[in-house]
Scaffold this motif. Structure first.
Motif, PDB file in Angstrom:
ATOM      1  N   VAL A   1       0.831  -1.201   0.000  1.00 31.41           N
ATOM      2  CA  VAL A   1       0.000   0.000   0.000  1.00 31.41           C
ATOM      3  C   VAL A   1       0.867   1.253   0.000  1.00 31.41           C
ATOM      4  O   VAL A   1       0.478   2.278  -0.551  1.00 31.41           O
ATOM      5  CB  VAL A   1      -0.954   0.000   1.226  1.00 31.41           C
ATOM      6  CG1 VAL A   1      -1.719   1.294   1.351  1.00 31.41           C
ATOM      7  CG2 VAL A   1      -1.895  -1.189   1.148  1.00 31.41           C
ATOM      8  N   VAL A   2       2.041   1.165   0.606  1.00 31.26           N
ATOM      9  CA  VAL A   2       2.950   2.312   0.676  1.00 31.26           C
ATOM     10  C   VAL A   2       4.228   1.996  -0.079  1.00 31.26           C
ATOM     11  O   VAL A   2       4.636   0.843  -0.193  1.00 31.26           O
ATOM     12  CB  VAL A   2       3.304   2.693   2.132  1.00 31.26           C
ATOM     13  CG1 VAL A   2       2.100   3.211   2.877  1.00 31.26           C
ATOM     14  CG2 VAL A   2       3.959   1.544   2.872  1.00 31.26           C
ATOM     15  N   SER A   3       4.848   3.027  -0.583  1.00 34.04           N
ATOM     16  CA  SER A   3       6.176   2.921  -1.161  1.00 34.04           C
ATOM     17  C   SER A   3       7.135   3.185  -0.005  1.00 34.04           C
ATOM     18  O   SER A   3       7.159   4.284   0.539  1.00 34.04           O
ATOM     19  CB  SER A   3       6.354   3.985  -2.230  1.00 34.04           C
ATOM     20  OG  SER A   3       6.762   3.450  -3.423  1.00 34.04           O
ATOM     21  N   ILE A   4       7.876   2.187   0.381  1.00 34.89           N
ATOM     22  CA  ILE A   4       8.685   2.275   1.588  1.00 34.89           C
ATOM     23  C   ILE A   4       9.980   3.040   1.341  1.00 34.89           C
ATOM     24  O   ILE A   4      10.552   2.948   0.256  1.00 34.89           O
ATOM     25  CB  ILE A   4       8.934   0.864   2.150  1.00 34.89           C
ATOM     26  CG1 ILE A   4       9.491   0.924   3.545  1.00 34.89           C
ATOM     27  CG2 ILE A   4       9.791   0.056   1.234  1.00 34.89           C
ATOM     28  CD1 ILE A   4       9.208  -0.293   4.362  1.00 34.89           C
ATOM     29  N   SER A   5      10.427   3.780   2.342  1.00 36.53           N
ATOM     30  CA  SER A   5      11.661   4.555   2.209  1.00 36.53           C
ATOM     31  C   SER A   5      12.880   3.671   2.462  1.00 36.53           C
ATOM     32  O   SER A   5      12.788   2.619   3.099  1.00 36.53           O
ATOM     33  CB  SER A   5      11.657   5.717   3.213  1.00 36.53           C
ATOM     34  OG  SER A   5      11.838   5.225   4.531  1.00 36.53           O
ATOM     35  N   LEU A   6      14.012   4.117   1.962  1.00 36.95           N
ATOM     36  CA  LEU A   6      15.262   3.394   2.201  1.00 36.95           C
ATOM     37  C   LEU A   6      15.592   3.344   3.686  1.00 36.95           C
ATOM     38  O   LEU A   6      16.089   2.336   4.183  1.00 36.95           O
ATOM     39  CB  LEU A   6      16.411   4.029   1.417  1.00 36.95           C
ATOM     40  CG  LEU A   6      16.325   3.888  -0.095  1.00 36.95           C
ATOM     41  CD1 LEU A   6      17.432   4.683  -0.769  1.00 36.95           C
ATOM     42  CD2 LEU A   6      16.388   2.437  -0.505  1.00 36.95           C
TER      43      LEU A   6
END
Length: 79
Positions: free
Chosen positions: A50-55
């Motif tokens: 659902v989310v684009s995860i951060s590094l």
């Protein structure tokens, strides 16, 4: 010939690997979130794509699971 995993996006591979490693570690989403310093719903959303995860979050989750970032984003190993 390409393996099935090579056709998946990085986000799909991450979500699949995150859930697999979390379950293999015997952790609930809530416990993993606590260890990583993120909210439980964020772990849930990451596993469901659902989310684009951060590094930064990938690094925190990997460290909390005792694996490398590459293990979470890379190709999953055959079962």
């Amino acid at each position: 010939m390409l393996s099935k995993d090579s056709t998946l996006s990085a986000l799909d591979r991450f979500a699949t690997n995150l859930r697999r490693v979390r379950l293999e570690s015997g952790l609930s989403q809530e416990k993993l979130a606590e260890l990583a310093g993120v909210h439980r719903t964020y772990v849930s959303q990451a596993e469901r794509r659902v989310v684009s995860i951060s590094l930064d979050s990938i690094e925190k989750l990997a460290a909390s699971l005792g694996v490398t970032e590459e293990e979470l984003v890379g190709m999953s190993t055959p079962e």
